[in-house]
Design a protein around this motif. Sequence first.
Motif, PDB file in Angstrom:
ATOM      1  N   LEU A   1     -78.024-121.942  44.390  1.00 42.20           N
ATOM      2  CA  LEU A   1     -78.345-120.722  43.641  1.00 42.20           C
ATOM      3  C   LEU A   1     -77.856-119.490  44.390  1.00 42.20           C
ATOM      4  CD1 LEU A   1     -79.874-118.882  41.607  1.00 42.20           C
ATOM      5  CD2 LEU A   1     -81.947-119.302  42.970  1.00 42.20           C
ATOM      6  N   VAL A   2     -78.206-119.406  45.661  1.00 38.71           N
ATOM      7  CA  VAL A   2     -77.844-118.232  46.460  1.00 38.71           C
ATOM      8  C   VAL A   2     -76.326-118.081  46.540  1.00 38.71           C
ATOM      9  CG1 VAL A   2     -77.963-117.203  48.767  1.00 38.71           C
ATOM     10  CG2 VAL A   2     -79.992-118.294  47.787  1.00 38.71           C
ATOM     11  N   THR A   3     -75.642-119.166  46.789  1.00 37.24           N
ATOM     12  CA  THR A   3     -74.180-119.123  46.875  1.00 37.24           C
ATOM     13  C   THR A   3     -73.573-118.672  45.553  1.00 37.24           C
ATOM     14  OG1 THR A   3     -74.132-120.853  48.556  1.00 37.24           O
ATOM     15  CG2 THR A   3     -72.109-120.480  47.324  1.00 37.24           C
ATOM     16  N   SER A   4     -74.067-119.215  44.446  1.00 39.80           N
ATOM     17  CA  SER A   4     -73.527-118.855  43.136  1.00 39.80           C
ATOM     18  C   SER A   4     -73.721-117.371  42.839  1.00 39.80           C
ATOM     19  CB  SER A   4     -74.199-119.689  42.039  1.00 39.80           C
ATOM     20  OG  SER A   4     -73.918-121.060  42.203  1.00 39.80           O
ATOM     21  N   VAL A   5     -74.899-116.843  43.150  1.00 37.64           N
ATOM     22  CA  VAL A   5     -75.170-115.433  42.863  1.00 37.64           C
ATOM     23  C   VAL A   5     -74.338-114.531  43.767  1.00 37.64           C
ATOM     24  CG1 VAL A   5     -76.930-113.623  42.849  1.00 37.64           C
ATOM     25  CG2 VAL A   5     -77.477-115.904  41.972  1.00 37.64           C
ATOM     26  N   ARG A   6     -74.268-114.859  45.058  1.00 40.33           N
ATOM     27  CA  ARG A   6     -73.492-114.007  45.968  1.00 40.33           C
ATOM     28  C   ARG A   6     -72.012-113.994  45.586  1.00 40.33           C
ATOM     29  NH1 ARG A   6     -75.324-114.994  52.141  1.00 40.33           N
ATOM     30  NH2 ARG A   6     -74.250-112.993  52.439  1.00 40.33           N
ATOM     31  N   GLU A   7     -71.507-115.152  45.166  1.00 40.01           N
ATOM     32  CA  GLU A   7     -70.112-115.193  44.732  1.00 40.01           C
ATOM     33  C   GLU A   7     -69.892-114.382  43.453  1.00 40.01           C
ATOM     34  OE1 GLU A   7     -69.248-119.330  44.364  1.00 40.01           O
ATOM     35  OE2 GLU A   7     -68.845-119.605  46.518  1.00 40.01           O
ATOM     36  N   ALA A   8     -70.968-114.214  42.666  1.00 36.30           N
ATOM     37  CA  ALA A   8     -70.857-113.479  41.400  1.00 36.30           C
ATOM     38  C   ALA A   8     -71.087-111.984  41.557  1.00 36.30           C
ATOM     39  CB  ALA A   8     -71.846-114.053  40.386  1.00 36.30           C
ATOM     40  N   TYR A   9     -71.469-111.515  42.753  1.00 34.37           N
ATOM     41  CA  TYR A   9     -71.711-110.073  42.931  1.00 34.37           C
ATOM     42  C   TYR A   9     -70.593-109.213  42.319  1.00 34.37           C
ATOM     43  CZ  TYR A   9     -75.526-110.786  46.410  1.00 34.37           C
ATOM     44  OH  TYR A   9     -76.688-111.111  47.051  1.00 34.37           O
ATOM     45  N   PRO A  10     -69.303-109.479  42.623  1.00 29.18           N
ATOM     46  CA  PRO A  10     -68.246-108.613  42.070  1.00 29.18           C
ATOM     47  C   PRO A  10     -68.206-108.614  40.543  1.00 29.18           C
ATOM     48  CG  PRO A  10     -67.398-109.912  43.907  1.00 29.18           C
ATOM     49  CD  PRO A  10     -68.754-110.471  43.567  1.00 29.18           C
ATOM     50  N   ARG A  11     -68.542-109.760  39.912  1.00 30.31           N
ATOM     51  CA  ARG A  11     -68.487-109.854  38.455  1.00 30.31           C
ATOM     52  C   ARG A  11     -69.734-109.272  37.797  1.00 30.31           C
ATOM     53  NH1 ARG A  11     -67.870-115.235  39.916  1.00 30.31           N
ATOM     54  NH2 ARG A  11     -69.581-115.881  38.534  1.00 30.31           N
ATOM     55  N   LEU A  12     -70.788-109.109  38.576  1.00 32.45           N
ATOM     56  CA  LEU A  12     -72.054-108.649  38.017  1.00 32.45           C
ATOM     57  C   LEU A  12     -72.372-107.227  38.472  1.00 32.45           C
ATOM     58  CD1 LEU A  12     -74.172-111.915  38.467  1.00 32.45           C
ATOM     59  CD2 LEU A  12     -72.898-111.173  36.456  1.00 32.45           C
ATOM     60  N   SER A  13     -73.035-107.094  39.587  1.00 31.57           N
ATOM     61  CA  SER A  13     -73.507-105.781  40.024  1.00 31.57           C
ATOM     62  C   SER A  13     -72.366-104.826  40.336  1.00 31.57           C
ATOM     63  CB  SER A  13     -74.425-105.929  41.237  1.00 31.57           C
ATOM     64  OG  SER A  13     -73.845-106.764  42.216  1.00 31.57           O
ATOM     65  N   HIS A  14     -71.331-105.282  41.053  1.00 28.10           N
ATOM     66  CA  HIS A  14     -70.244-104.377  41.411  1.00 28.10           C
ATOM     67  C   HIS A  14     -69.588-103.813  40.147  1.00 28.10           C
ATOM     68  CE1 HIS A  14     -69.602-106.446  45.600  1.00 28.10           C
ATOM     69  NE2 HIS A  14     -70.872-106.192  45.346  1.00 28.10           N
ATOM     70  N   ARG A  15     -69.363-104.692  39.179  1.00 29.12           N
ATOM     71  CA  ARG A  15     -68.682-104.266  37.952  1.00 29.12           C
ATOM     72  C   ARG A  15     -69.577-103.349  37.126  1.00 29.12           C
ATOM     73  NH1 ARG A  15     -67.051-107.271  32.634  1.00 29.12           N
ATOM     74  NH2 ARG A  15     -68.556-108.848  33.258  1.00 29.12           N
ATOM     75  N   TYR A  16     -70.866-103.701  37.011  1.00 31.39           N
ATOM     76  CA  TYR A  16     -71.747-102.880  36.184  1.00 31.39           C
ATOM     77  C   TYR A  16     -71.936-101.483  36.777  1.00 31.39           C
ATOM     78  CZ  TYR A  16     -75.704-100.823  33.928  1.00 31.39           C
ATOM     79  OH  TYR A  16     -76.508 -99.927  33.263  1.00 31.39           O
ATOM     80  N   TYR A  17     -72.178-101.399  38.086  1.00 28.66           N
ATOM     81  CA  TYR A  17     -72.435-100.081  38.662  1.00 28.66           C
ATOM     82  C   TYR A  17     -71.180 -99.207  38.653  1.00 28.66           C
ATOM     83  CZ  TYR A  17     -76.985-101.906  39.983  1.00 28.66           C
ATOM     84  OH  TYR A  17     -78.247-102.441  39.938  1.00 28.66           O
ATOM     85  N   ALA A  18     -70.005 -99.807  38.735  1.00 25.45           N
ATOM     86  CA  ALA A  18     -68.773 -99.037  38.580  1.00 25.45           C
ATOM     87  C   ALA A  18     -68.677 -98.477  37.159  1.00 25.45           C
ATOM     88  CB  ALA A  18     -67.556 -99.897  38.902  1.00 25.45           C
ATOM     89  N   LEU A  19     -69.065 -99.295  36.182  1.00 24.27           N
ATOM     90  CA  LEU A  19     -69.083 -98.849  34.792  1.00 24.27           C
ATOM     91  C   LEU A  19     -70.097 -97.726  34.602  1.00 24.27           C
ATOM     92  CD1 LEU A  19     -68.202 -99.346  31.821  1.00 24.27           C
ATOM     93  CD2 LEU A  19     -70.008-101.092  31.690  1.00 24.27           C
ATOM     94  N   LYS A  20     -71.269 -97.877  35.196  1.00 23.82           N
ATOM     95  CA  LYS A  20     -72.303 -96.850  35.054  1.00 23.82           C
ATOM     96  C   LYS A  20     -71.872 -95.549  35.729  1.00 23.82           C
ATOM     97  CE  LYS A  20     -77.277 -96.059  35.434  1.00 23.82           C
ATOM     98  NZ  LYS A  20     -78.603 -96.632  35.723  1.00 23.82           N
ATOM     99  N   ALA A  21     -71.211 -95.645  36.864  1.00 25.43           N
ATOM    100  CA  ALA A  21     -70.719 -94.440  37.536  1.00 25.43           C
ATOM    101  C   ALA A  21     -69.764 -93.675  36.613  1.00 25.43           C
ATOM    102  CB  ALA A  21     -70.031 -94.802  38.846  1.00 25.43           C
TER     103      ALA A  21
END
Length: 610
Positions: free
Chosen positions: A284-304
């Motif tokens: 679980l941890v590995t899957s989520v950390r690998e997904a950071y760029p597709r999830l949080s990084h991408r969303y917060y760039a969009l929100k900015a």
Amino acid sequence: MRSMSEATAAIQPRRTAPDLGALPEWNLDDLYPAMDSDEVKRDLARSLDESVAFEERWKGRLDGLLDTETGAAELAGAIREFEALQDLLGRLISYAGLQHALQVSDPARAKFYGDVQEKLTNAGLHLLFFPLELNRISDERIEAAMADPELAHYRPWIEDERKERPYQLEDRLEQLFHEKSVTGRGAWNRLFDETMAGLRFDVDGEELPLEPTLNLLQDPEEATRRKAAEAMVRTFREHLPTFALITNTLAKDKEISDRWRGFKDVADSRHLANRVEREVVDALVTSVREAYPRLSHRYYALKARWFGKDRLEFWDRNAPLPKAPQKTYRWEEARDTVLSAYAGFDPQMADIAKPFFEKGWIDAPTKPGKSPGAFAHPTVPSAHPYVLLNYQGRPRDVMTLAHELGHGVHQVLAAPQGPLMAPTPLTLAETASVFGEMLTFRAILSRAEPAERKALIAAKVEDMLNTVVRQIAFYVFERKLHEARRQEEVPAEEINRMWMEVQAESLGPAINLGDGYETFWAYVPHFIHSPFYVYAYAFGDCLVNSLYAIYQESEDGFAQRYFEMLKAGGSKHHSELLAPFGLDAAEPAFWSKGLTVIEGLIDELEALEE
């Protein structure tokens, strides 16, 4: 359960409070009529007397029982007695804890809570022998005894208890650990709670407790959000030595316990309590950390970009979208919204939830001294759950109501399993809550005007990022902290550095983690009360995303399978519960399926920009 987080809602300073209608408050009479009632005094006395009598009747006899023809049935009778005592002790501590939650800073309630804890710890000393002695019976003998139908009823609990065998200590050591918990871990937990409840944050000359200050991080005005964040930084810095001491002491206390019991990894005791394999959590941890760029990084760039900035300040992370409609839900509308969403899934779900609104099982108003955040407390199977909210009428508050009622429905359905088998491992405890929240979100979204749709989806994405990405980052932070504490005391400055490192990795380059954010680890209660609890939120969210996808693909028979899963409580392993849905948490595809749901919502937001 919702923690003290940026997603919780409370009163705003210098703003007219919205008319939310009549908000319900708890009626705790179903547990006890009053803290000083004769019923409380009677049951406190019973808890000790009956625990002593139980020890005198059964200690040293369990293995020998199985030498007789009726021994298996007698052992089942002993377990029933033990179960009844767990219900009695659970009722008392639940009542004391709920009273304390209503007024954390009230000295009388704090004393009552502390006194009950101490008395029940003393009573519990006489019950410690039972699972220890039961586990000393050989596998062959206990397996043969479970051919008896009465004893076979308790097979799930017996097998669960036997998983603890490699980590059990000699009886006297177990008694010492148990008795010292009141003056050790329990005392430090209470110090944290009372310190946090007493903190005040100066926002523009107004002294606010934590909950409303956190809520200002969602204010539409950037200046207000910044002032709230600055107030939090000032107060956290002032009290950082205290929080560092509490954190170091509890981490060392855990290290001592883990070392004596033989746990190798810092999180192994939590995995055992959750009845989940370390490999599953690591996946679980590995899957989520690998997904950071597709999830949080991408969303917060969009929100900015929505805010017209290259980077968001940390106090803007959960800010409402510019020009987004700010709907307020009166209590009656929130109730009807959630019950309607539940009934749309299955009328049984709404029927189970209705008594919470009608019988004083929900405490909704925000009040000075009340425990922040939200939770659903199962109490004991012989009673019913209670839900605590800090309701302020925002869409996120409606989602929180749906979340906590989901817990309540789960707890009601599991209650027939009894005190020993109703409690659900944390990894599955979030299933019904997140599912109920998803049902409500989809119901609201289906009725939303186009102007509301973007804000609703964005808010849901942020909640999911807070539940999945943020909680896995919390878990990574805890691992760093506890691994370091195994070697030496960790200075506050080093804790700050660890916090900033994991936050930067998880949130990405579109969030500016400015001066002062390094202190924000200090207010997270799960680090204090339940080390490594946090990954259960991500586990539950990804599980529900996968379940919901199956529900959308084929609704036939889904509700019945879903209710059967909830009714199982803690009587089945996660692999057994997920099998009817064709899901396996040991498979990498399981986590990918859950994370894809979040990605899909971000895709939808990006499409709205085109």
